[in-house]
Motif scaffolding. Structure first.
Motif, PDB file in Angstrom:
ATOM      1  N   UNK A   1       0.845  -1.176   0.000  1.00  0.00           N
ATOM      2  CA  UNK A   1       0.000   0.000   0.000  1.00  0.00           C
ATOM      3  C   UNK A   1       0.893   1.244   0.000  1.00  0.00           C
ATOM      4  N   UNK A   2       0.458   2.296  -0.669  1.00  0.00           N
ATOM      5  CA  UNK A   2       1.213   3.538  -0.766  1.00  0.00           C
ATOM      6  C   UNK A   2       1.193   4.284   0.555  1.00  0.00           C
ATOM      7  N   UNK A   3       2.356   4.753   0.984  1.00  0.00           N
ATOM      8  CA  UNK A   3       2.441   5.622   2.166  1.00  0.00           C
ATOM      9  C   UNK A   3       2.257   7.053   1.682  1.00  0.00           C
ATOM     10  N   UNK A   4       1.048   7.566   1.782  1.00  0.00           N
ATOM     11  CA  UNK A   4       0.738   8.893   1.252  1.00  0.00           C
ATOM     12  C   UNK A   4       1.447  10.014   1.989  1.00  0.00           C
ATOM     13  N   UNK A   5       1.940   9.756   3.178  1.00  0.00           N
ATOM     14  CA  UNK A   5       2.656  10.794   3.932  1.00  0.00           C
ATOM     15  C   UNK A   5       4.037  11.063   3.340  1.00  0.00           C
ATOM     16  N   UNK A   6       4.539  10.146   2.525  1.00  0.00           N
ATOM     17  CA  UNK A   6       5.870  10.325   1.945  1.00  0.00           C
ATOM     18  C   UNK A   6       5.834  10.685   0.463  1.00  0.00           C
ATOM     19  N   UNK A   7       4.659  10.778  -0.124  1.00  0.00           N
ATOM     20  CA  UNK A   7       4.564  11.123  -1.547  1.00  0.00           C
ATOM     21  C   UNK A   7       5.039  12.552  -1.799  1.00  0.00           C
ATOM     22  N   UNK A   8       5.743  12.735  -2.880  1.00  0.00           N
ATOM     23  CA  UNK A   8       6.179  14.068  -3.285  1.00  0.00           C
ATOM     24  C   UNK A   8       5.214  14.598  -4.343  1.00  0.00           C
ATOM     25  N   UNK A   9       4.856  15.883  -4.218  1.00  0.00           N
ATOM     26  CA  UNK A   9       4.030  16.524  -5.229  1.00  0.00           C
ATOM     27  C   UNK A   9       4.880  16.782  -6.474  1.00  0.00           C
ATOM     28  N   UNK A  10       4.239  16.849  -7.620  1.00  0.00           N
ATOM     29  CA  UNK A  10       4.955  17.176  -8.844  1.00  0.00           C
ATOM     30  C   UNK A  10       5.579  18.567  -8.718  1.00  0.00           C
ATOM     31  N   UNK A  11       4.813  19.513  -8.186  1.00  0.00           N
ATOM     32  CA  UNK A  11       5.315  20.870  -7.924  1.00  0.00           C
ATOM     33  C   UNK A  11       5.477  21.031  -6.418  1.00  0.00           C
ATOM     34  N   UNK A  12       6.438  20.339  -5.859  1.00  0.00           N
ATOM     35  CA  UNK A  12       6.662  20.372  -4.407  1.00  0.00           C
ATOM     36  C   UNK A  12       6.867  21.792  -3.904  1.00  0.00           C
ATOM     37  N   UNK A  13       7.413  22.651  -4.748  1.00  0.00           N
ATOM     38  CA  UNK A  13       7.643  24.049  -4.357  1.00  0.00           C
ATOM     39  C   UNK A  13       6.335  24.816  -4.159  1.00  0.00           C
ATOM     40  N   UNK A  14       5.215  24.249  -4.579  1.00  0.00           N
ATOM     41  CA  UNK A  14       3.908  24.908  -4.420  1.00  0.00           C
ATOM     42  C   UNK A  14       3.088  24.350  -3.263  1.00  0.00           C
ATOM     43  N   UNK A  15       3.620  23.372  -2.538  1.00  0.00           N
ATOM     44  CA  UNK A  15       2.897  22.764  -1.418  1.00  0.00           C
ATOM     45  C   UNK A  15       2.625  23.827  -0.358  1.00  0.00           C
ATOM     46  N   UNK A  16       1.395  23.889   0.111  1.00  0.00           N
ATOM     47  CA  UNK A  16       1.012  24.814   1.179  1.00  0.00           C
ATOM     48  C   UNK A  16       1.067  24.055   2.492  1.00  0.00           C
TER      49      UNK A  16
END
Length: 93
Positions: A1-16
């Protein structure tokens, strides 16, 4: 199962991540979509919601005391809750 807490966003620089900005976004939202596991398709329902912020956001959903939604939640409490709000540019986060 995917650990969603460790997923990186495609635009990580835009994460709020600032709770004040997240709360200001949530304050502008009026509807959240709840998605529960059902067979053969997901059960999707728009709902009014409230929230409070403790160490992380806690959401409160308005529903009756019995019914299909609660049966699904009791069977499998893993859900998706999605809020909607069109965002203008929030600066250089």
């Amino acid at each position: 199962m995917t650990d969603h807490m460790t997923l990186q966003m495609y635009h990580e620089d835009r994460r709020i991540t600032d709770p004040k900005i997240i709360m200001s976004i949530l304050d502008r939202c009026h509807v959240a979509t709840l998605v529960c596991h059902d067979e053969p398709y997901p059960y999707v329902v728009p709902m009014n919601f409230g929230y409070c912020w403790e160490e992380k956001p806690v959401f409160y959903l308005h529903m009756v005391r019995a019914g299909h939604r609660l049966e699904l939640l009791q069977r499998d409490p893993r859900v998706v809750l999605n809020t909607y709000e069109w965002l203008e540019r929030w600066g250089d986060q």
